[in-house]
Design a protein around this motif. Structure first.
Motif, PDB file in Angstrom:
ATOM      1  N   ILE A 199      -3.114   0.678  -3.741  1.00  0.00           N
ATOM      2  CA  ILE A 199      -2.873  -0.702  -3.322  1.00  0.00           C
ATOM      3  C   ILE A 199      -2.325  -1.455  -4.524  1.00  0.00           C
ATOM      4  N   THR A 202       0.870  -1.179   0.000  1.00  0.00           N
ATOM      5  CA  THR A 202       0.000   0.000   0.000  1.00  0.00           C
ATOM      6  C   THR A 202       0.903   1.224   0.000  1.00  0.00           C
ATOM      7  N   PRO A 228     -10.732   3.435  -0.423  1.00  0.00           N
ATOM      8  CA  PRO A 228      -9.778   4.386   0.141  1.00  0.00           C
ATOM      9  C   PRO A 228     -10.123   5.829  -0.227  1.00  0.00           C
ATOM     10  N   LEU A 281      -1.842   4.891   1.858  1.00  0.00           N
ATOM     11  CA  LEU A 281      -3.252   4.523   1.955  1.00  0.00           C
ATOM     12  C   LEU A 281      -3.926   5.318   3.070  1.00  0.00           C
TER      13      LEU A 281
END
Length: 317
Positions: free
Chosen positions: A149, A95, A144, A98
């Motif tokens: 990701i 990630t 998100p 994030l």
């Protein structure tokens, strides 16, 4: 155009090649490969000195199908041998910054975790730190607010859910159905053969529960049935949220042995927990979350006092 190349080794009976094309843009090199030395359907877009060719083919051989560049005459192709599996990153899941906000409250704040393939990654943090929110974003249950990701070398999309299994919070079971019947419902939804149900029941040691209803199961048996559901689609990534919560010592021991076996079966595991001794016995790497922020990420040392280290990290010492 001057071209030099080496043909790579056979991948599932097909000849594979890997090549780098240096572009005159900040010295960047782009890497991709094709099988059978053939072109598939593609979309082209002119990008200055080279033409971008997007390969839409599903190779189906476990190798990376990426972006190919057809260079201008002034550039050179350099072909290299290819291995059976090619990745653009050493990490199976990443990630990047994030973030998840609920209104003005940041539940997850610019978290960048890195998980290697066929390892167990322990996501640690106090209750309410943001662990479950991160896992829900990895499984598509939450979108998100920002960040990226990367899954198995490419940007995450909902198509990747077919390779992800998850048990987040408590397992959703039909209390009036047996273990087999519970899994049958999900196997039909996933268009999986009934034989897969027997396989996963054996993995979690529930193959002999017979006609016993899920409502009559112990808490540990329910957790294992929840994991069996997560294993149905034979995932490459298994996500477990507080899997040992509420278990007695024997149940914890059984579940620990089960989870530890997954990397040997080709699965990467991310588990969240606030039970530090369990994580130390299971995880290869850890990430510590506090107030939605990643405070530490790295390996666990064998002689490390994880409890003291955890307290120091979340206390800012």
């Amino acid at each position: 155009m001057e071209v030099s190349k080496k043909i790579g080794e056979s991948v599932n009976g097909k000849i594979a090649v890997i090549f780098r094309i240096p572009l005159n843009t900040k010295g960047t090199e782009h890497m991709a490969f094709k099988t059978d030395l053939s072109f598939f359907k593609y979309d082209c877009k002119n990008i200055g000195s080279a033409t971008l060719i997007k390969d839409d083919a599903d190779q189906g051989n476990g190798a990376f199908s990426g972006i190919t560049y057809q260079a201008a005459e002034s550039l050179k192709f350099n072909f290299f041998n290819v291995e059976r599996r090619i990745k653009m990153s050493e990490y199976f899941l990443e990630t990047k910054q994030l973030t998840k906000a609920f209104g003005k409250q940041l539940a997850v704040d610019n978290v960048s975790i890195r998980v290697k393939e066929n390892t167990i990654y322990g996501l640690l943090g106090p209750n309410g730190a943001g662990k479950s929110t991160i896992l829900k974003m990895l499984t598509g249950l939450l979108r998100p607010t920002k960040g990226e990701i990367l899954f198995n070398g490419h940007p995450w999309s909902r198509k990747d859910l077919k390779e992800i299994g998850a048990l987040i919070e408590s397992p959703a079971l039909y209390g009036n159905l047996t273990a087999y019947e519970n899994l049958l419902v999900h196997a039909k939804l996933l268009n999986l053969p009934d034989s897969r149900i027997k396989e996963v029941l054996k993995i979690v040691d529930l193959e002999n529960t017979g006609k016993k209803k899920a409502s009559q199961f112990s808490f540990g048996m329910k957790q294992r049935l929840g994991i069996a559901k997560a294993l149905l689609n034979d995932p490459k990534l298994l996500i477990l949220d507080e899997p040992t919560n509420g278990l007695d010592p024997l149940g914890i021991q059984e579940l620990r042995k089960l989870i530890r076996s997954f990397p040997k079966q080709g699965m990467t595991v991310i588990l969240s927990s606030h039970i530090l001794p369990e994580v130390k016995q299971l995880a290869d790497h850890i990430g510590i979350i506090q107030n939605g922020k990643l405070k530490y990420q790295g390996e666990i040392e064998e002689d490390q006092d994880l409890e003291k280290f955890f307290i120091d990290v979340v206390s800012g010492l």
